[in-house]
Write a protein that holds these residues in place. Structure first.
Motif, PDB file in Angstrom:
ATOM      1  N   GLN A  83      -1.089  -3.446 -22.827  1.00 56.88           N
ATOM      2  CA  GLN A  83      -1.527  -3.926 -21.516  1.00 56.88           C
ATOM      3  C   GLN A  83      -1.999  -2.740 -20.681  1.00 56.88           C
ATOM      4  O   GLN A  83      -1.464  -1.632 -20.792  1.00 56.88           O
ATOM      5  CB  GLN A  83      -0.397  -4.649 -20.776  1.00 56.88           C
ATOM      6  N   ILE A  84      -2.989  -2.985 -19.860  1.00 62.36           N
ATOM      7  CA  ILE A  84      -3.460  -1.984 -18.905  1.00 62.36           C
ATOM      8  C   ILE A  84      -3.680  -2.676 -17.568  1.00 62.36           C
ATOM      9  O   ILE A  84      -4.122  -3.830 -17.527  1.00 62.36           O
ATOM     10  CB  ILE A  84      -4.765  -1.308 -19.396  1.00 62.36           C
ATOM     11  N   TRP A  85      -3.294  -2.000 -16.504  1.00 58.96           N
ATOM     12  CA  TRP A  85      -3.494  -2.580 -15.186  1.00 58.96           C
ATOM     13  C   TRP A  85      -3.730  -1.458 -14.167  1.00 58.96           C
ATOM     14  O   TRP A  85      -3.381  -0.301 -14.393  1.00 58.96           O
ATOM     15  CB  TRP A  85      -2.312  -3.451 -14.776  1.00 58.96           C
ATOM     16  N   ASN A  86      -4.363  -1.839 -13.081  1.00 60.24           N
ATOM     17  CA  ASN A  86      -4.654  -0.890 -12.007  1.00 60.24           C
ATOM     18  C   ASN A  86      -3.473  -0.775 -11.066  1.00 60.24           C
ATOM     19  O   ASN A  86      -2.929  -1.790 -10.609  1.00 60.24           O
ATOM     20  CB  ASN A  86      -5.885  -1.331 -11.214  1.00 60.24           C
ATOM     21  N   THR A  89      -6.700   1.143  -6.609  1.00 62.38           N
ATOM     22  CA  THR A  89      -8.122   0.821  -6.605  1.00 62.38           C
ATOM     23  C   THR A  89      -8.715   1.349  -5.303  1.00 62.38           C
ATOM     24  O   THR A  89      -7.990   1.526  -4.307  1.00 62.38           O
ATOM     25  CB  THR A  89      -8.358  -0.695  -6.685  1.00 62.38           C
ATOM     26  N   PRO A  90     -10.035   1.606  -5.274  1.00 63.16           N
ATOM     27  CA  PRO A  90     -10.634   2.114  -4.037  1.00 63.16           C
ATOM     28  C   PRO A  90     -10.361   1.216  -2.827  1.00 63.16           C
ATOM     29  O   PRO A  90      -9.944   1.705  -1.769  1.00 63.16           O
ATOM     30  CB  PRO A  90     -12.122   2.165  -4.384  1.00 63.16           C
ATOM     31  N   GLN A  91     -10.545  -0.100  -2.987  1.00 61.67           N
ATOM     32  CA  GLN A  91     -10.324  -0.993  -1.856  1.00 61.67           C
ATOM     33  C   GLN A  91      -8.842  -1.100  -1.516  1.00 61.67           C
ATOM     34  O   GLN A  91      -8.459  -1.126  -0.330  1.00 61.67           O
ATOM     35  CB  GLN A  91     -10.883  -2.390  -2.164  1.00 61.67           C
ATOM     36  N   GLY A  92      -7.990  -1.136  -2.573  1.00 65.34           N
ATOM     37  CA  GLY A  92      -6.559  -1.207  -2.307  1.00 65.34           C
ATOM     38  C   GLY A  92      -6.039   0.013  -1.568  1.00 65.34           C
ATOM     39  O   GLY A  92      -5.147  -0.094  -0.714  1.00 65.34           O
ATOM     40  N   SER A 107     -11.979   5.861   2.635  1.00 63.68           N
ATOM     41  CA  SER A 107     -13.293   5.285   2.345  1.00 63.68           C
ATOM     42  C   SER A 107     -14.240   6.322   1.772  1.00 63.68           C
ATOM     43  O   SER A 107     -15.144   5.993   0.996  1.00 63.68           O
ATOM     44  CB  SER A 107     -13.895   4.677   3.618  1.00 63.68           C
ATOM     45  N   LEU A 108     -14.050   7.579   2.144  1.00 62.17           N
ATOM     46  CA  LEU A 108     -14.907   8.653   1.638  1.00 62.17           C
ATOM     47  C   LEU A 108     -14.596   8.986   0.181  1.00 62.17           C
ATOM     48  O   LEU A 108     -15.499   9.134  -0.645  1.00 62.17           O
ATOM     49  CB  LEU A 108     -14.739   9.912   2.508  1.00 62.17           C
ATOM     50  N   ILE A 109     -13.329   9.086  -0.148  1.00 67.72           N
ATOM     51  CA  ILE A 109     -12.898   9.476  -1.498  1.00 67.72           C
ATOM     52  C   ILE A 109     -12.367   8.247  -2.222  1.00 67.72           C
ATOM     53  O   ILE A 109     -11.309   7.723  -1.879  1.00 67.72           O
ATOM     54  CB  ILE A 109     -11.803  10.568  -1.446  1.00 67.72           C
ATOM     55  N   SER A 110     -13.102   7.797  -3.240  1.00 62.54           N
ATOM     56  CA  SER A 110     -12.647   6.643  -4.018  1.00 62.54           C
ATOM     57  C   SER A 110     -11.515   7.058  -4.951  1.00 62.54           C
ATOM     58  O   SER A 110     -11.575   8.103  -5.594  1.00 62.54           O
ATOM     59  CB  SER A 110     -13.813   6.073  -4.840  1.00 62.54           C
ATOM     60  N   TYR A 111     -10.503   6.236  -5.052  1.00 65.62           N
ATOM     61  CA  TYR A 111      -9.296   6.577  -5.815  1.00 65.62           C
ATOM     62  C   TYR A 111      -8.955   5.425  -6.751  1.00 65.62           C
ATOM     63  O   TYR A 111      -8.710   4.311  -6.311  1.00 65.62           O
ATOM     64  CB  TYR A 111      -8.161   6.841  -4.825  1.00 65.62           C
ATOM     65  N   SER A 112      -8.967   5.700  -8.059  1.00 66.45           N
ATOM     66  CA  SER A 112      -8.554   4.720  -9.056  1.00 66.45           C
ATOM     67  C   SER A 112      -7.427   5.300  -9.897  1.00 66.45           C
ATOM     68  O   SER A 112      -7.428   6.494 -10.212  1.00 66.45           O
ATOM     69  CB  SER A 112      -9.720   4.344  -9.974  1.00 66.45           C
ATOM     70  N   GLY A 113      -6.481   4.483 -10.283  1.00 75.12           N
ATOM     71  CA  GLY A 113      -5.392   4.910 -11.166  1.00 75.12           C
ATOM     72  C   GLY A 113      -4.907   3.726 -11.968  1.00 75.12           C
ATOM     73  O   GLY A 113      -4.835   2.608 -11.453  1.00 75.12           O
ATOM     74  N   SER A 114      -4.608   3.966 -13.245  1.00 70.58           N
ATOM     75  CA  SER A 114      -4.179   2.872 -14.115  1.00 70.58           C
ATOM     76  C   SER A 114      -2.873   3.219 -14.806  1.00 70.58           C
ATOM     77  O   SER A 114      -2.484   4.395 -14.908  1.00 70.58           O
ATOM     78  CB  SER A 114      -5.255   2.543 -15.161  1.00 70.58           C
TER      79      SER A 114
END
Length: 324
Positions: A83-86, A89-92, A107-114
C-alpha cells in the motif's frame, strides 16, 4: 492452489513451521557457530575485484520489479498487501499548516510526502536465513525460543547480509525447453539445469549468484495468473546448485519452490533446504526478461537488501552488467 497453500501454513514468515521429513535437521555452518550469513561468506574482496574487472559493457540490466497497489504478493496467506498513501500533499499542507509557516509560504513551496506498508517478502526480495527453520531452530542451530523477539530476530536478521557483488549466471530453463513460460507446477530438475548451462555454454562455479528463469515474469502484471501453481526448483535441483557453491539462488516467479510441493512430508522443501540446511539465501520475483532477451548469461551481479534489523527478508534492487 490457494486453499492448499493456506492450509499448509498461516505465514511464510514463521520459522520452524514447515513440515519437514523426520531426518531433516538444520545445518551447521562451516564458518563457525557464530555465523549468520551462510554461503555469503564465499564473497571476498578478491572475488569481488575479480568479477568487477571482467565487466565489458556499460549496459545495466535492472533486475527488480515495480511496486504498485494490487501487485502479486502473499496476501492469500494473510500477509499485508503493498500500500502507498500520501501523508503530505501541496493543498493539504496549505490547509493544515503542519510546519506553522502560513499559507503564503506553503503556497510557494509545494510539499509532497508518501508512506508505504507491505510484507517484507514483497516484490524483488531476498530471504534471510531466519525466514524458515526446522523443528524450532534456524540455520546454524539458533533457536526461536532464545533468538526471536517481538522486534524481530536477534540472530540471522537480513541486516547481517553484506552488499552482494559476485559473478551472476542466468539459467534460462524456459528457453532451453523451447517455451515462453514453463508449464504450471513444472519441477525444474538437475538435468534441466545441467542441460541449460551446457546449451548456453556456461560453466557454474563456486561463488556464483544463480538466477533461474521460468518465463513467469511476463505475467507479473496479471497477479492471479502469476501467483498460483508456479513452476520452480525441486529440492534436488536447488541442492545441486547449493552444493556447487552458489551464494544466492533466485527465480523470476513468486516462489523458488515448485507449487504444489513434490514431497509428501514437506510443503516447501526448497525454502527449508536452502535456508535451514544449506545456508544459501534465495530470492523471488527477479526480473530476468532483459537478460534473457539479449541472451546475456554471465554478468557482474550487484545487490544489497534494505538493512531491516531483525527482519527475515527485505526488498532489494539488483542490477547486472555483462562480463566477458
Amino acid at each position: 492452489m490457494k486453499h492448499l497453500m493456506i492450509g499448509a501454513a498461516l505465514s511464510l514468515g514463521l520459522a520452524g513451521l514447515a513440515q519437514a521429513a523426520p531426518t531433516d535437521t538444520v545445518g551447521q555452518s562451516p564458518w563457525g557457530p557464530a555465523d549468520e550469513i551462510g554461503a555469503l561468506n564465499r564473497i571476498t574482496p578478491e572475488s569481488i575485484l575479480k568479477v568487477v574487472q571482467r565487466i565489458n559493457s556499460g549496459k545495466v540490466y535492472d533486475l527488480s520489479v515495480e511496486y504498485y497497489v494490487g501487485m502479486p504478493s502473499y496476501y492469500f496467506l494473510g500477509q499485508p498487501r503493498y500500500q502507498i498513501w500520501n501523508v503530505h500533499t501541496p493543498q493539504g499542507t496549505i490547509v493544515d499548516d503542519p510546519n506553522g509557516l502560513g499559507k503564503e509560504k506553503n503556497s510557494l513551496i509545494s510539499y509532497s510526502g508518501s508512506a508505504i506498508s507491505m510484507y517484507a517478502h514483497t516484490g524483488t526480495h531476498i530471504d534471510a536465513l531466519s525466514h524458515f527453520g526446522l523443528k524450532g531452530k534456524i540455520y546454524n542451530g539458533f533457536s526461536t525460543e532464545d533468538n526471536l523477539g517481538d522486534r524481530g530476530w536477534h540472530k540471522a536478521g537480513v541486516e547481517k547480509y553484506p552488499p552482494i557483488i559476485a559473478r551472476g549466471v542466468l539459467l534460462d530453463v524456459a528457453a532451453y525447453k523451447g517455451v515462453d513460460v514453463l508449464p504450471e507446477s513444472y519441477g525444474i530438475s538437475v538435468d534441466d539445469l545441467k542441460n541449460t548451462a551446457r546449451q548456453q555454454g556456461v560453466k557454474l562455479e563456486s561463488g556464483d549468484v544463480v538466477m533461474v528463469r521460468t518465463g513467469r515474469m511476463q505475467w507479473f502484471r496479471d497477479a492471479e495468473r502469476y501467483m498460483h501453481n508456479t513452476p520452480g526448483l525441486t529440492r534436488e535441483a536447488a541442492d545441486f546448485l547449493a552444493d556447487g557453491g552458489a551464494v544466492v539462488i533466485g527465480v523470476d516467479n513468486i516462489s523458488t519452490d515448485v507449487w504444489p510441493s513434490k514431497e509428501q512430508d514437506n510443503w516447501i522443501p526448497v525454502h527449508s533446504s536452502m535456508l535451514s540446511i544449506k545456508g544459501v539465501p534465495i530470492m523471488q520475483n527477479v526480473n530476468l526478461e532483459g537478460l534473457a532477451a539479449d541472451k546475456v548469461h554471465q554478468f557482474a551481479w550487484f545487490g544489497a537488501p534494505l538493512r531491516l534489523k531483525g527482519a527475515d527478508g527485505a526488498p532489494m534492487r539488483p542490477v547486472a552488467l555483462p562480463i566477458d
